[in-house]
Design a protein around this motif. Structure first.
Motif, PDB file in Angstrom:
ATOM      1  N   GLU A   1      -4.961   9.917   8.816  1.00 19.54           N
ATOM      2  CA  GLU A   1      -5.956   8.852   8.602  1.00 19.54           C
ATOM      3  C   GLU A   1      -5.356   7.684   7.843  1.00 19.54           C
ATOM      4  O   GLU A   1      -5.824   6.559   7.945  1.00 19.54           O
ATOM      5  CB  GLU A   1      -7.142   9.393   7.810  1.00 19.54           C
ATOM      6  N   VAL A   2      -4.379   7.974   7.009  1.00 21.54           N
ATOM      7  CA  VAL A   2      -3.674   6.930   6.259  1.00 21.54           C
ATOM      8  C   VAL A   2      -2.262   6.850   6.812  1.00 21.54           C
ATOM      9  O   VAL A   2      -1.579   7.864   6.947  1.00 21.54           O
ATOM     10  CB  VAL A   2      -3.639   7.268   4.748  1.00 21.54           C
ATOM     11  N   ARG A   3      -1.858   5.615   7.159  1.00 20.45           N
ATOM     12  CA  ARG A   3      -0.521   5.465   7.748  1.00 20.45           C
ATOM     13  C   ARG A   3       0.553   5.279   6.671  1.00 20.45           C
ATOM     14  O   ARG A   3       1.668   5.775   6.805  1.00 20.45           O
ATOM     15  CB  ARG A   3      -0.523   4.243   8.683  1.00 20.45           C
ATOM     16  N   ILE A   4       0.203   4.538   5.603  1.00 19.85           N
ATOM     17  CA  ILE A   4       1.211   4.228   4.580  1.00 19.85           C
ATOM     18  C   ILE A   4       0.743   4.736   3.227  1.00 19.85           C
ATOM     19  O   ILE A   4      -0.299   4.308   2.710  1.00 19.85           O
ATOM     20  CB  ILE A   4       1.466   2.708   4.507  1.00 19.85           C
ATOM     21  N   LEU A   5       1.506   5.638   2.655  1.00 26.25           N
ATOM     22  CA  LEU A   5       1.204   6.154   1.328  1.00 26.25           C
ATOM     23  C   LEU A   5       2.119   5.448   0.334  1.00 26.25           C
ATOM     24  O   LEU A   5       3.341   5.568   0.424  1.00 26.25           O
ATOM     25  CB  LEU A   5       1.461   7.665   1.291  1.00 26.25           C
ATOM     26  N   VAL A   6       1.509   4.688  -0.575  1.00 28.23           N
ATOM     27  CA  VAL A   6       2.318   3.998  -1.585  1.00 28.23           C
ATOM     28  C   VAL A   6       2.227   4.807  -2.870  1.00 28.23           C
ATOM     29  O   VAL A   6       1.132   5.062  -3.381  1.00 28.23           O
ATOM     30  CB  VAL A   6       1.816   2.553  -1.813  1.00 28.23           C
ATOM     31  N   THR A   7       3.368   5.242  -3.364  1.00 27.05           N
ATOM     32  CA  THR A   7       3.354   6.214  -4.446  1.00 27.05           C
ATOM     33  C   THR A   7       4.518   5.993  -5.401  1.00 27.05           C
ATOM     34  O   THR A   7       5.287   5.051  -5.248  1.00 27.05           O
ATOM     35  CB  THR A   7       3.345   7.639  -3.820  1.00 27.05           C
TER      36      THR A   7
ATOM     37  N   ASP B   1      -1.127  -3.283  -6.217  1.00 26.49           N
ATOM     38  CA  ASP B   1      -1.055  -4.607  -5.575  1.00 26.49           C
ATOM     39  C   ASP B   1      -0.534  -4.482  -4.141  1.00 26.49           C
ATOM     40  O   ASP B   1      -1.026  -5.144  -3.226  1.00 26.49           O
ATOM     41  CB  ASP B   1      -0.085  -5.527  -6.338  1.00 26.49           C
ATOM     42  N   THR B   2       0.466  -3.632  -3.991  1.00 28.56           N
ATOM     43  CA  THR B   2       1.066  -3.459  -2.655  1.00 28.56           C
ATOM     44  C   THR B   2       0.043  -2.899  -1.675  1.00 28.56           C
ATOM     45  O   THR B   2      -0.059  -3.372  -0.529  1.00 28.56           O
ATOM     46  CB  THR B   2       2.305  -2.531  -2.748  1.00 28.56           C
ATOM     47  N   VAL B   3      -0.717  -1.901  -2.114  1.00 29.65           N
ATOM     48  CA  VAL B   3      -1.741  -1.315  -1.234  1.00 29.65           C
ATOM     49  C   VAL B   3      -2.740  -2.404  -0.846  1.00 29.65           C
ATOM     50  O   VAL B   3      -3.103  -2.549   0.337  1.00 29.65           O
ATOM     51  CB  VAL B   3      -2.461  -0.136  -1.935  1.00 29.65           C
ATOM     52  N   PHE B   4      -3.157  -3.198  -1.838  1.00 28.52           N
ATOM     53  CA  PHE B   4      -4.118  -4.278  -1.597  1.00 28.52           C
ATOM     54  C   PHE B   4      -3.575  -5.250  -0.542  1.00 28.52           C
ATOM     55  O   PHE B   4      -4.265  -5.611   0.414  1.00 28.52           O
ATOM     56  CB  PHE B   4      -4.387  -4.986  -2.928  1.00 28.52           C
ATOM     57  N   LYS B   5      -2.310  -5.635  -0.728  1.00 31.63           N
ATOM     58  CA  LYS B   5      -1.708  -6.609   0.207  1.00 31.63           C
ATOM     59  C   LYS B   5      -1.563  -6.019   1.610  1.00 31.63           C
ATOM     60  O   LYS B   5      -1.778  -6.708   2.601  1.00 31.63           O
ATOM     61  CB  LYS B   5      -0.335  -7.053  -0.310  1.00 31.63           C
ATOM     62  N   LEU B   6      -1.183  -4.752   1.693  1.00 33.87           N
ATOM     63  CA  LEU B   6      -1.028  -4.114   3.008  1.00 33.87           C
ATOM     64  C   LEU B   6      -2.371  -4.050   3.717  1.00 33.87           C
ATOM     65  O   LEU B   6      -2.481  -4.321   4.913  1.00 33.87           O
ATOM     66  CB  LEU B   6      -0.440  -2.704   2.855  1.00 33.87           C
ATOM     67  N   GLU B   7      -3.404  -3.684   2.942  1.00 32.75           N
ATOM     68  CA  GLU B   7      -4.746  -3.596   3.543  1.00 32.75           C
ATOM     69  C   GLU B   7      -5.205  -4.973   4.006  1.00 32.75           C
ATOM     70  O   GLU B   7      -5.821  -5.104   5.066  1.00 32.75           O
ATOM     71  CB  GLU B   7      -5.731  -2.998   2.544  1.00 32.75           C
ATOM     72  N   ALA B   8      -4.871  -5.991   3.203  1.00 30.17           N
ATOM     73  CA  ALA B   8      -5.243  -7.360   3.584  1.00 30.17           C
ATOM     74  C   ALA B   8      -4.560  -7.773   4.881  1.00 30.17           C
ATOM     75  O   ALA B   8      -5.037  -8.651   5.600  1.00 30.17           O
ATOM     76  CB  ALA B   8      -4.870  -8.316   2.462  1.00 30.17           C
ATOM     77  N   ARG B   9      -3.439  -7.122   5.178  1.00 29.29           N
ATOM     78  CA  ARG B   9      -2.721  -7.427   6.422  1.00 29.29           C
ATOM     79  C   ARG B   9      -3.117  -6.459   7.542  1.00 29.29           C
ATOM     80  O   ARG B   9      -2.424  -6.329   8.551  1.00 29.29           O
ATOM     81  CB  ARG B   9      -1.205  -7.357   6.176  1.00 29.29           C
ATOM     82  N   GLY B  10      -4.163  -5.716   7.318  1.00 31.73           N
ATOM     83  CA  GLY B  10      -4.723  -4.859   8.369  1.00 31.73           C
ATOM     84  C   GLY B  10      -4.054  -3.511   8.521  1.00 31.73           C
ATOM     85  O   GLY B  10      -4.210  -2.847   9.544  1.00 31.73           O
ATOM     86  N   MET B  11      -3.321  -3.075   7.489  1.00 31.67           N
ATOM     87  CA  MET B  11      -2.668  -1.771   7.601  1.00 31.67           C
ATOM     88  C   MET B  11      -3.437  -0.748   6.773  1.00 31.67           C
ATOM     89  O   MET B  11      -3.982  -1.075   5.720  1.00 31.67           O
ATOM     90  CB  MET B  11      -1.223  -1.857   7.101  1.00 31.67           C
ATOM     91  N   ILE B  12      -3.456   0.483   7.253  1.00 28.99           N
ATOM     92  CA  ILE B  12      -4.193   1.509   6.515  1.00 28.99           C
ATOM     93  C   ILE B  12      -3.252   2.163   5.506  1.00 28.99           C
ATOM     94  O   ILE B  12      -2.360   2.922   5.869  1.00 28.99           O
ATOM     95  CB  ILE B  12      -4.804   2.549   7.466  1.00 28.99           C
ATOM     96  N   ALA B  13      -3.476   1.789   4.253  1.00 34.00           N
ATOM     97  CA  ALA B  13      -2.592   2.269   3.185  1.00 34.00           C
ATOM     98  C   ALA B  13      -3.424   2.905   2.082  1.00 34.00           C
ATOM     99  O   ALA B  13      -4.625   2.652   1.962  1.00 34.00           O
ATOM    100  CB  ALA B  13      -1.787   1.095   2.635  1.00 34.00           C
TER     101      ALA B  13
END
Ligand SMILES: Nc1ncnc2c1ncn2[C@@H]1O[C@H](COP(=O)(O)OP(=O)(O)OP(=O)(O)O)[C@@H](O)[C@H]1O
Length: 549
Positions: free
Chosen positions: A453-459, A418-430
């Motif tokens: 290529e990916v700025r935020i790794l959610v793990t 969900d967090t990755v989805f929300k970050l991407e929706a806010r224009g961040m590359i996660a």
């Protein structure tokens, strides 16, 4: 608070007790100061060369670069050196390096040549202590903080004795295709760490000698690994416990003549999950040393007596006990110190000076183990927010600090996605990284994160151990870690090899007492911060507190 309940609490003994530790008024410890900082002001470079291949095609932050009030930012400038390898962007504090050269440590000329070629010029403290000790055939436990270079600390003495770069050469050694027995087995708790160690071996061995080392990690095609073992006859294998013991049980891995057994992240390998596989490995890899025939190795008989090397940033007493039963007269190596493990009392944990204490081991083993694992260059903060605002706070945190490479830790896969989805929706590359992904997915994601290529790794906890991404300038706990050991390993993904690093814990008001307990257990200041109008604001600064005992 389900995020805090984990079976792993049982492994490390003491857990964070929510009832034992009362909520303490923040104001009691703080000295109030308000200043705004970016990672640049905290000692990071601000320009975009930080991630060389980074292509952040994101919505621009509201206030990309934060002004730093003069005299507020605590920038400690010291003599800096550059990192080895392709990424040469973040500055490294040279105090992590030793005065000695690799040559003085007794490494063979071919190996030194390779090190120089790959840009490794000076050993770190733990390397300067561990290498000569391992070369003298001692069983050892290597303990030093995250990112201090423990991998090379065992890899280099192994390559001094095994493979084509070694000191002594005989006709049958070193060349793939000639030998049948494995001479070194390295065990790691995760595929990612296993593959990372293989890459480190390959880097030092050079392109011509890649087949000397074989990876045996789970999730990959087993028959292909067995075929590679048969065809290439490597002398070093690196893998996860399950896959190594599986292939060994099938009679496809011959490790009875093995000279080195390394258990990386040993405290995790001691956990219940790995018990059966570890038992098989310990029984079948060489034989436990007796100490009678120690001396220069060379004959087959001597090779069969293995040297055991246990490695972790966190060494609870269970590891000390394991070192005793798996090796002969083992030594504990801590940066510049070497201590006989036999001299450590079984009734007490090891303290900061490596000596045992007489207090109840179950009470603070975990605490002591965690304190020594934190790099001094890390800055720790926490930010209070409502559950529903956590992702937005994360986004503001990344922008306010102008962080280039961020690892975000969460405890549950669904929320993580969900967090990755929300970050991407806010224009961040996660991107997400967790155990539900296949090996290929995990490898691809990690590669993209490492090359920018990916700025935020959610793990999740999968990435807390061993993962080495030099450019990672920010670690965020979006869910609280289960205990101080887990906090320490997560935090250690940034601030690698003397670089500056920032750790931000985003929590709810009701979780603040847990942060306070971490602060006391780890004996570190964790200041309160906010992210307002694109700025990182330290609202209340903490004083370092004595560790809980
Ligand atoms: N002497 C050195 N000179 C330059 N770079 C080095 C040196 N030693 C290690 N490094 C680099 O430093 C980084 C961190 O090393 P490593 O992963 O071995 O740390 P670690 O202590 O094992 O960390 P962790 O406890 O998190 O697993 C790696 O990228 C490694 O290549």
């Amino acid at each position: 608070m389900p995020a805090l309940i984990s079976p792993r609490l049982l492994i490390f003994g003491e857990s964070l007790s929510f009832h034992k530790f009362p909520h303490v008024s923040r104001n009691a410890w703080f000295h109030r100061s308000v200043c705004s900082l970016s990672l640049a002001s905290l000692g990071f470079k601000n320009d975009h060369e930080t991630v060389e291949t980074g292509k952040f095609n994101e919505a621009k932050p509201l206030n990309p670069l934060t002004e730093v009030p003069k005299g507020k930012a605590k920038v400690v400038r010291s003599h800096v050196v550059k990192a080895a390898g392709p990424h040469r962007s973040l500055e490294i504090d040279s105090t992590i390096f030793n005065a000695k050269s690799f040559f003085e440590l007794g490494l063979p000329p071919l190996l030194i040549e390779r090190l120089e070629k790959e840009g490794f010029k000076t050993p770190t403290d733990v390397q300067a202590t561990a290498i000569p000790t391992i070369l003298k055939d001692h069983d050892v436990v290597i303990q030093s903080y995250t990112g201090s270079g423990k991998t090379l600390a065992y890899l280099l003495p192994i390559l001094s004795e095994v493979g084509p770069l070694k000191t002594r050469t005989t006709d049958d050694d070193g060349e793939p295709g000639k030998k049948t027995d494995i001479e070194a087995v390295i065990v790691a708790p995760s595929r990612e760490l296993g593959m990372q160690i293989v890459r480190e071996f390959e880097k030092i061995l050079g392109p011509a000698n890649k087949k000397v080392v074989q990876q045996l990690v789970g999730g990959a095609n087993r028959s292909r690994q067995e075929e590679a073992l048969r065809k290439n006859k490597p002398c070093i294998v690196v893998g996860t416990p399950g896959r190594i013991s599986e292939i060994s049980a099938a009679g496809k891995l011959h490790t009875h003549g093995c000279r080195f057994l390394v258990l990386d992240e040993v405290d995790q390998l001691l956990s219940f999950n790995f018990r059966e596989d570890m038992h098989r490995i310990l029984e079948h890899v060489g034989r436990k040393s007796s100490g009678d025939s120690r001396g220069p190795k060379g004959s087959l008989a001597k090779r069969a007596e293995r040297q055991t090397v246990l490695v972790s940033a966190t060494v609870p007493f269970s590891v000390i006990r394991a070192a005793r039963s798996w090796g002969h007269d083992p030594l504990l190596i801590q940066a510049k110190k070497v201590i006989s493990i036999e001299s450590i009392s079984p009734s007490g944990p090891i303290n900061l000076s490596g000596q045992s204490t007489s207090s109840d081991p179950s009470s603070n083993v975990q605490t002591q183990a965690a304190i020594q694992s934190l790099p001094p260059s890390l800055k720790h903060y926490y930010c209070v927010t409502k559950l529903q605002h956590k992702v937005d706070t994360l986004r503001r945190c990344v922008h306010a600090l102008d962080a280039k490479s961020v690892i975000v830790f969460m405890n549950h896969t669904k929320q993580l996605k969900d967090t990755v989805f929300k970050l991407e929706a806010r224009g961040m590359i996660a991107a997400e990284l967790h155990g539900d992904l296949g090996k290929l997915g995990r490898t691809t994601t990690l590669k993209k994160f490492k090359n920018g290529e990916v700025r935020i790794l959610v793990t999740n906890e999968l990435s807390a151990r061993g993962l080495d991404v030099a450019e990672c300038d920010l670690v965020v706990n979006l869910d609280l870690p289960t205990d101080s050991i887990h906090y320490a390993h997560r935090a250690g993904r940034t601030g690698r090899l003397g670089r500056k690093g920032t750790v931000v814990t985003i929590c709810e008001e009701s979780e603040v007492f847990v942060v306070k307990k971490l602060q006391r257990q780890l004996s570190i200041p964790i200041a309160t911060c906010e992210f307002t109008e694109g700025k990182f604001v330290i609202t209340e600064e903490e004083k370092a507190l004595p560790a809980l005992s």
